[in-house]
Design an enzyme around this catalytic site. Structure first.
Site, PDB file in Angstrom:
ATOM      1  N   HIS A  83       0.849  -1.199   0.000  1.00  0.00           N
ATOM      2  CA  HIS A  83       0.000   0.000   0.000  1.00  0.00           C
ATOM      3  C   HIS A  83       0.877   1.239   0.000  1.00  0.00           C
ATOM      4  O   HIS A  83       1.292   1.729   1.039  1.00  0.00           O
ATOM      5  CB  HIS A  83      -0.935  -0.007   1.214  1.00  0.00           C
ATOM      6  CG  HIS A  83      -2.106   0.925   1.068  1.00  0.00           C
ATOM      7  ND1 HIS A  83      -2.156   2.163   1.628  1.00  0.00           N
ATOM      8  CD2 HIS A  83      -3.273   0.781   0.382  1.00  0.00           C
ATOM      9  CE1 HIS A  83      -3.308   2.748   1.330  1.00  0.00           C
ATOM     10  NE2 HIS A  83      -3.999   1.920   0.572  1.00  0.00           N
ATOM     11  N   ILE A  96       0.888   4.599   3.955  1.00  0.00           N
ATOM     12  CA  ILE A  96      -0.205   5.094   4.793  1.00  0.00           C
ATOM     13  C   ILE A  96      -1.121   3.920   5.124  1.00  0.00           C
ATOM     14  O   ILE A  96      -1.253   2.980   4.347  1.00  0.00           O
ATOM     15  CB  ILE A  96      -1.014   6.215   4.103  1.00  0.00           C
ATOM     16  CG1 ILE A  96      -1.634   5.709   2.803  1.00  0.00           C
ATOM     17  CG2 ILE A  96      -0.170   7.447   3.873  1.00  0.00           C
ATOM     18  CD1 ILE A  96      -2.591   6.707   2.168  1.00  0.00           C
ATOM     19  N   GLY A 146      -7.615   3.161   4.734  1.00  0.00           N
ATOM     20  CA  GLY A 146      -8.780   3.646   5.461  1.00  0.00           C
ATOM     21  C   GLY A 146      -9.720   2.538   5.880  1.00  0.00           C
ATOM     22  O   GLY A 146     -10.329   2.591   6.956  1.00  0.00           O
ATOM     23  N   VAL A 147      -9.827   1.489   5.061  1.00  0.00           N
ATOM     24  CA  VAL A 147     -10.743   0.394   5.408  1.00  0.00           C
ATOM     25  C   VAL A 147     -10.276  -0.332   6.664  1.00  0.00           C
ATOM     26  O   VAL A 147     -11.093  -0.903   7.395  1.00  0.00           O
ATOM     27  CB  VAL A 147     -10.889  -0.596   4.235  1.00  0.00           C
ATOM     28  CG1 VAL A 147     -11.625   0.044   3.080  1.00  0.00           C
ATOM     29  CG2 VAL A 147      -9.541  -1.124   3.794  1.00  0.00           C
ATOM     30  N   GLU A 155     -12.156  -1.079  10.124  1.00  0.00           N
ATOM     31  CA  GLU A 155     -12.139  -2.380  10.793  1.00  0.00           C
ATOM     32  C   GLU A 155     -11.751  -2.213  12.267  1.00  0.00           C
ATOM     33  O   GLU A 155     -12.299  -2.899  13.141  1.00  0.00           O
ATOM     34  CB  GLU A 155     -11.153  -3.310  10.093  1.00  0.00           C
ATOM     35  CG  GLU A 155     -10.926  -4.648  10.776  1.00  0.00           C
ATOM     36  CD  GLU A 155     -12.156  -5.541  10.803  1.00  0.00           C
ATOM     37  OE1 GLU A 155     -12.216  -6.445  11.655  1.00  0.00           O
ATOM     38  OE2 GLU A 155     -13.073  -5.325   9.977  1.00  0.00           O
TER      39      GLU A 155
END
Length: 469
Positions: free
Chosen positions: A375, A381, A384-385, A389
């Site tokens: 990523h 970074i 966002g998911v 979670e």
């Protein structure tokens, strides 16, 4: 000076003169039915000592448990505001709280023999009569008013709210439904006189097309045209003429006053609100509370360290100063007893605090996280998911801690109002602040906010279901 400006200045000065805390002089009672529950209930207002705030007492339950009227105890705020502590709940508290706030009453006990105050006629009129019969007395302790230092902004769905610094307390509000019907605006400098004359008589209202849903979900068992105004298309269904031409927006302002009193102290500021809601009102209170804590945090940063331990061991390095270890703190081993997740999907290193329906978890972000390999390796970074979670996992811990849910698994069902505001990078400490907003059977709903160094990086409303593991 123009007459209007002179009146405003005089009003602010009169408010400033009320420097002492206040309570009621003698008990006063009122009986009726609860709007949502339909239960018969008798409510008695009692004097309370200085610095005790407003408390609700359930005299129908063993031990007569009490719930403080504080935003930390809010567990549901869909169509009204519900407080809870342990297994004790009080529904629809906003109209009573608005009355105390309107008259400047700081300390009182509200005794109830059911789970919801009597609705009266849907406004605060009957509560005002109670205060009038009980009387108001000043107390020896000084009232602590919080003056907003810098503007506080909030956007939540269709709601937009901004609280500006001001010498007194003023509300300017616009309300409308999704189709833009009955769009209304009203603005008032709040004082005991303007509260009683301009806001307290405004009744609750709903739209005709909502009634079937409300009935099917048991939300208006005590509702009728005697205690609510119904809007059907362009017609207004009511047992009497509207009390104000703009009665709907004034009732929204009444609700705002009740919800804002959950801060625990009066506020000086000018609130501009567009399509307010109970959920947004309560979130605004949390942001005011956060602003209140900032000077204390700054002072602690320049203070000499205490002689013993600077910070309890449950707080990880780099966590914000306002996050301190409290009741319910759990290390990683304890967390894994409740969550089935393991490397690389466990998104909670430890729990800092767990109290009532509120929980704070922590995730230390390191360059060794497996997702950094793919990523944005050149600019790592946290996805966002995975922050989403983390919110779901922290919420799951809170629900799985209940004895009746032991051995089950929390399945993530949906997420709403998801916002990612700032990137989370290696070295950051992700503080996951979650509040349960609804728990019914095996379904739970929660509002989660992730922060780094006190700044919000993501937020979401999540729904999950418990199933046997």
């Amino acid at each position: 000076m123009q007459p209007l400006r002179l009146a405003k200045a005089l009003c602010a000065r009169l408010n400033a003169l009320v420097l002492q805390q206040q309570t009621i002089n003698r008990p006063a009672s009122f009986s009726g039915v609860g709007l949502h529950s339909g239960n018969r209930v008798t409510m008695t207002l009692l004097p309370a000592p200085p610095n005790s705030g407003v408390r609700f007492r359930r005299v129908d339950l063993e031990g007569k448990p009490e719930i403080e009227a504080r935003v930390e105890n809010v567990v549901e705020n869909n169509r009204s505001t519900t407080l809870a502590k342990g297994n004790t709940r009080i529904h629809t508290v906003e109209h009573v709280l608005a009355t105390f706030a309107g008259y400047g009453i700081d300390n009182a006990i509200v005794e109830l023999d059911a789970n919801e105050p009597p609705v009266g006629d849907g406004s605060a009129r009957e509560y005002c009569k109670l205060i009038d019969s009980a009387g108001i007395v000043a107390q020896d302790e000084r009232r602590e008013v919080y003056a907003v230092s810098t503007p506080i902004e909030l956007e939540m769905g269709e709601t937009v709210m901004t609280l500006f610094p001001d010498d007194g307390f003023k509300i300017s509000c616009t309300s409308a439904d999704k189709q833009g019907r009955f769009t209304q605006f009203y603005s008032v400098e709040v004082s005991p006189k303007t509260w009683e004359r301009e806001l307290s008589h405004a009744r609750t209202f709903c739209f005709y097309e909502e009634i079937e849903y409300l009935i099917n979900n048991g939300l208006i068992r005590g509702g009728s045209l005697e205690n609510a105004v119904v809007i059907r298309d362009d017609a207004v269904l009511t047992t009497e003429p509207l009390r104000y031409a703009d009665e709907f927006v004034r009732h929204k302002m009444l609700d705002i006053m009740g919800d804002l009193s959950l801060l625990g102290r009066p506020v000086h500021g000018h609130l501009i609100a567009v399509k307010p809601s109970h959920a947004a009102n309560c979130e605004l209170v949390r942001r005011i509370s956060a602003q209140m804590r900032k000077p204390l945090v700054a002072a602690q940063a320049f203070a000499p360290p205490p002689p013993a331990v600077v910070r309890p061991p449950a707080v990880p390095p780099g966590a914000p100063e306002e996050v301190v270890a409290g009741d319910g703190a759990m290390d990683c081993e304890a967390v894994m007893k409740y969550l089935p997740h393991r490397f690389p999907f466990l998104m909670v290193d430890r729990v800092i605090k767990m109290e009532g329906n509120h929980i704070i978890g922590v995730k230390n972000i390191t360059i060794n996280e497996p997702y950094f390999q793919g990523h944005f390796p050149g600019h790592p970074i946290m996805p966002g998911v995975l922050q989403l979670e983390a919110i779901a996992q922290v919420a799951g811990i809170l629900m799985l801690r209940r004895a009746e849910n032991a051995g089950q698994i929390a399945y993530f069902m949906s997420a709403e109002a998801v916002k990612w505001r700032k990137p989370v990078q290696p070295g950051d400490v992700l503080v996951i602040d979650v509040e349960m907003t609804k728990m019914r059977g095996k379904i739970g709903k929660a509002k989660g906010v992730c922060k780094v160094q006190g700044e919000v990086v993501s937020e979401a409303d999540v729904t999950f279901m418990l199933r046997e593991g």
